[in-house]
Motif scaffolding. Structure first.
Motif, PDB file in Angstrom:
ATOM      1  N   ILE A 200       0.831  -1.203   0.000  1.00  0.00           N
ATOM      2  CA  ILE A 200       0.000   0.000   0.000  1.00  0.00           C
ATOM      3  C   ILE A 200       0.867   1.254   0.000  1.00  0.00           C
ATOM      4  O   ILE A 200       0.603   2.224  -0.726  1.00  0.00           O
ATOM      5  N   TRP A 201       1.922   1.239   0.778  1.00  0.00           N
ATOM      6  CA  TRP A 201       2.783   2.416   0.853  1.00  0.00           C
ATOM      7  C   TRP A 201       3.508   2.664  -0.464  1.00  0.00           C
ATOM      8  O   TRP A 201       3.651   3.806  -0.910  1.00  0.00           O
ATOM      9  N   VAL A 202       3.960   1.598  -1.104  1.00  0.00           N
ATOM     10  CA  VAL A 202       4.709   1.747  -2.354  1.00  0.00           C
ATOM     11  C   VAL A 202       3.803   2.217  -3.487  1.00  0.00           C
ATOM     12  O   VAL A 202       4.196   3.053  -4.310  1.00  0.00           O
ATOM     13  N   THR A 203       2.585   1.684  -3.566  1.00  0.00           N
ATOM     14  CA  THR A 203       1.693   2.016  -4.683  1.00  0.00           C
ATOM     15  C   THR A 203       0.959   3.334  -4.497  1.00  0.00           C
ATOM     16  O   THR A 203       0.523   3.932  -5.481  1.00  0.00           O
ATOM     17  N   ARG A 204       0.795   3.799  -3.282  1.00  0.00           N
ATOM     18  CA  ARG A 204       0.007   5.007  -3.045  1.00  0.00           C
ATOM     19  C   ARG A 204       0.853   6.231  -2.681  1.00  0.00           C
ATOM     20  O   ARG A 204       0.314   7.323  -2.514  1.00  0.00           O
ATOM     21  N   HIS A 205       2.176   6.061  -2.546  1.00  0.00           N
ATOM     22  CA  HIS A 205       3.030   7.177  -2.154  1.00  0.00           C
ATOM     23  C   HIS A 205       4.316   7.158  -2.969  1.00  0.00           C
ATOM     24  O   HIS A 205       4.785   6.098  -3.386  1.00  0.00           O
ATOM     25  N   ASP A 206       4.863   8.342  -3.166  1.00  0.00           N
ATOM     26  CA  ASP A 206       6.181   8.511  -3.775  1.00  0.00           C
ATOM     27  C   ASP A 206       7.120   9.073  -2.714  1.00  0.00           C
ATOM     28  O   ASP A 206       6.800  10.073  -2.049  1.00  0.00           O
ATOM     29  N   PRO A 208      11.629   9.217  -1.477  1.00  0.00           N
ATOM     30  CA  PRO A 208      13.013   8.929  -1.873  1.00  0.00           C
ATOM     31  C   PRO A 208      13.405   7.494  -1.500  1.00  0.00           C
ATOM     32  O   PRO A 208      13.083   7.005  -0.415  1.00  0.00           O
ATOM     33  N   GLY A 209      14.069   6.826  -2.410  1.00  0.00           N
ATOM     34  CA  GLY A 209      14.489   5.451  -2.167  1.00  0.00           C
ATOM     35  C   GLY A 209      13.445   4.413  -2.504  1.00  0.00           C
ATOM     36  O   GLY A 209      13.599   3.243  -2.132  1.00  0.00           O
ATOM     37  N   LYS A 210      12.390   4.810  -3.214  1.00  0.00           N
ATOM     38  CA  LYS A 210      11.325   3.865  -3.554  1.00  0.00           C
ATOM     39  C   LYS A 210      11.848   2.774  -4.490  1.00  0.00           C
ATOM     40  O   LYS A 210      11.543   1.591  -4.308  1.00  0.00           O
ATOM     41  N   ALA A 211      12.628   3.157  -5.484  1.00  0.00           N
ATOM     42  CA  ALA A 211      13.183   2.160  -6.406  1.00  0.00           C
ATOM     43  C   ALA A 211      14.130   1.208  -5.693  1.00  0.00           C
ATOM     44  O   ALA A 211      14.159   0.003  -5.975  1.00  0.00           O
TER      45      ALA A 211
END
Length: 394
Positions: A200-206, A208-211
């Motif tokens: 949920i956090w990855v798909t709904r928020h941008d 730093p360090g997401k990749a």
């Protein structure tokens, strides 16, 4: 473009004649006029009406009415509105419409290609080379998967049912079953919870360090489980980095249940996350925003909007996570110490029994693991069917 295009032309000519006019992507064809009204039913229909009255000064007044439709307008409302004929001559167009409505796929190739598609989208082999490739695939699967799997059942009952039951009643065997179910029962809820949070956090928020986080989720797939067990030994062992802190708190990680749980959590983490993330990406976020505008809080949005949409993907990930947790061997064998009756799981029991020449006991434990695998496979197939039906509805 309007639903129906009509044009009327007043043409005077001495003899009857045939006129044709065409252009792309629309094609107009006119019928040879006759004494009575007729209809030319082709992909582009035209209706011709002629007057049978007297001819003035050698000329006969003709009235042509053109009604046409483009090949890319296939709406049934257009066909009903324009009143095209449904006679035998219209089979070329009507047949194409009926095939599209029925969902029958078009041919995969021209004549002589040796390929024929079924209604479900599969390709029926018609050439010897295709049958050869299928035979090679089936032979490979038989040698690698099917025959070894069936051999487990044969060897488990090779001495009859009585020895198999005695192996099931062995205290070491029962302890291994309890340990396997305990580890899976703890690891699966933990990874389900944190997998949902990460997805949920990855798909709904941008952020730093997401990749980097998405890449780190695949580490358990790329690192050997034995290396995972060794890393945990270096961190939590008696001479490890956290050894003084663990001794102060009197906590045992290595050669105990907590270490087995940590190792299993590491190797099974990606399953729930990787199954939920694609479903979350396909889900329309405006549904959640609409629920919030109607006064729902985050918890209500999750239970009433998000969870019903990701339910099948979540169950699929949980099923795979449970199967991997029950079948884990490498990381658990390093950090557990394989202590009989204490830290021995079913996979470790199979190895220990086979090394002690207890072949019947090893195959009995392998049979139980195979039954767990079959149950997982059935659940996985059911969930895949449900997901396919859900996607087809969308």
């Amino acid at each position: 473009m309007a639903g129906q295009l009509g044009a009327s032309l007043a043409v005077r000519s001495a003899p009857p004649f045939t006129c044709h006019s065409s252009f792309n992507p629309l094609s107009i064809s006119a019928c040879r006029p006759s004494s009575s009204a007729s209809a030319c039913t082709r992909p582009l229909n035209c209706a011709v009406s002629s007057s049978s009255s007297a001819v003035t000064s050698g000329f006969r007044p003709q009235r042509f009415s053109f009604e046409f439709r483009s090949s890319f307008l296939t709406d049934g409302a257009l066909r009903r509105h324009s009143g095209f004929s449904s006679g035998a001559n219209s089979s070329s167009y009507d047949g194409r419409m009926s095939r599209r409505k029925a969902g029958v796929p078009r041919a995969a190739g021209g004549a002589g290609t040796g390929i024929r598609k079924t209604a479900s989208g599969g390709i029926v082999p018609t050439k010897p080379g295709q049958f050869l490739l299928i035979g090679l695939g089936v032979a490979y699967m038989s040698l690698i998967v099917i025959i070894p799997f069936l051999n487990v059942f044969v060897q488990a009952f090779s001495f009859g049912l009585r020895p198999f039951i005695n192996n099931l009643l062995d205290p070491a065997f029962q302890s291994a079953v309890r340990m396997t179910l305990t580890v899976a029962g703890i690891v699966v809820p933990i990874n389900t919870l944190f997998g949902l949070i990460i997805a949920i956090w990855v798909t709904r928020h941008d952020f730093p360090g997401k990749a980097l986080l998405l890449s780190a989720l695949d580490l358990p797939f790329s690192i050997s489980p034995v290396v995972v067990g060794l890393m945990l030994m270096i961190l939590y062992g008696r001479q490890g980095v956290f050894a003084p802190l663990l001794r102060a708190w009197n906590i045992d990680i290595v050669f105990a249940l907590p270490g087995m749980i940590l190792a299993t959590c590491f190797v099974t983490l990606p399953f729930v996350v990787r199954e939920v993330i694609p479903v979350m990406q396909e889900m329309d976020p405006y549904e959640e925003e609409a629920a919030r505008t109607m006064g729902a809080n985050d918890w209500e949005v999750f239970w009433q909007v998000t969870l019903p949409n990701i339910r099948l993907g979540l169950l699929y990930g949980v099923t795979l996570c449970n199967a991997r947790a029950m079948g884990e061997f490498g990381a658990v064998s390093v950090i557990s110490g394989n202590i009989i009756g204490k830290t021995q799981t079913l996979t470790l029991f199979v190895e220990a029994a086979y090394k002690e020449y207890n072949t019947q006991g090893a195959f009995s434990a392998a049979l139980l693991l195979s039954v767990f695998a079959l149950i997982t496979l059935v659940i996985k197939t059911k969930l895949e069917d449900e997901r396919s039906k859900q996607l087809s509805v969308r």
